[in-house]
Enzyme design. Sequence first.
Site, PDB file in Angstrom:
ATOM      1  CG  ASP A  33      -3.207   1.925  -1.911  1.00 53.66           C
ATOM      2  OD1 ASP A  33      -4.396   1.780  -2.229  1.00 53.66           O
ATOM      3  OD2 ASP A  33      -2.707   1.399  -0.900  1.00 53.66           O
ATOM      4  CG  HIS A  65      -1.617  -1.138   1.633  1.00 54.56           C
ATOM      5  ND1 HIS A  65      -2.992  -1.203   1.548  1.00 54.56           N
ATOM      6  CD2 HIS A  65      -1.230  -2.341   2.138  1.00 54.56           C
ATOM      7  CE1 HIS A  65      -3.418  -2.384   1.970  1.00 54.56           C
ATOM      8  NE2 HIS A  65      -2.363  -3.094   2.326  1.00 54.56           N
ATOM      9  CE1 TYR A  66      -2.145   6.146  -2.063  1.00 53.42           C
ATOM     10  CE2 TYR A  66      -0.707   6.156  -3.970  1.00 53.42           C
ATOM     11  CZ  TYR A  66      -1.919   6.456  -3.374  1.00 53.42           C
ATOM     12  OH  TYR A  66      -2.908   7.072  -4.104  1.00 53.42           O
ATOM     13  CB  THR A  67       0.865   6.230   4.121  1.00 53.22           C
ATOM     14  OG1 THR A  67       1.636   7.294   3.526  1.00 53.22           O
ATOM     15  CG2 THR A  67       1.795   5.131   4.645  1.00 53.22           C
ATOM     16  CD  GLU A 103      -0.978   1.445   4.540  1.00 52.20           C
ATOM     17  OE1 GLU A 103      -0.491   2.268   3.737  1.00 52.20           O
ATOM     18  OE2 GLU A 103      -2.183   1.143   4.571  1.00 52.20           O
ATOM     19  CG  HIS A 133      -5.210  -1.585  -0.970  1.00 49.38           C
ATOM     20  ND1 HIS A 133      -5.464  -0.535  -0.114  1.00 49.38           N
ATOM     21  CD2 HIS A 133      -6.184  -2.494  -0.707  1.00 49.38           C
ATOM     22  CE1 HIS A 133      -6.534  -0.824   0.622  1.00 49.38           C
ATOM     23  NE2 HIS A 133      -6.985  -1.996   0.276  1.00 49.38           N
TER      24      HIS A 133
END
Length: 245
Positions: free
Chosen positions: A143, A26-28, A91, A133
């Site tokens: 993401d 994921h990215y945050t 993340e 994700h």
Amino acid sequence: MIITDAPSPNFNPRAGGRRPDVIILHYTDTRTTFDALQILQSVERKVSSHYLVGDNGQVMRLVPEEMRAWHAGQSWWEGEGDLNSRSIGIEIQNPGHGFGYVPFPQVQMNAVLDLCRGIIERWGVLPYHVLGHSDIAPNRKIDPGELFPWEWLAGQGVGLWPQPTETEMLDGAELLGNEDAIKLLMTRYGYDPAQEFTTLITAFQRHFEGDIFTLPEIVGKPHARTVARMMALIRQRLALRPKAL
């Protein structure tokens, strides 16, 4: 690598004692790593991941790998909906599309690489089970996004990257316009057949054809390379699949 413990209260047992066999990246979508950490540790927000990787390469462990973190949400892959019970979530700090999406620093990606290699060794995660994700929730998530260096990561042994043959390129061109056949290919790889065709193509391109996003007018529209890469992934996946005893 050095991993700092930063416990989150947001976890529970994996359903049926399931062993994790998928890594979800994921990215945050936050301005800072600290902002992301606050969210992932918040009782009220009810989200978490197993790890958080800062943009400086710092790695924090929030949830033990044996437990079920709450990062995937409503999702689907290979016919299963509870991705939290079969996955380890990472993340990765990035402002995301909400706060000025930027490329991922190399120091950060080196940390992601080392972290993933350790998870793969501990749990036997196969290359085609390293996902974004957006792969498992294509109707609501984008993401880690089109700038994420999936090809580089796969080149280091984490994940799968398609290498189409000339025959697959020709076959891909022949299938253009046949949405049912193309969607079947995506379903065979693991994508959710209940999603709209354009949604699935966009998710696939976000992972395997990020360069297309410099030309927004063709995003979500398959071309010969798109379909050839689908075929290549299925072929490569079959070659990697564990043999039955």
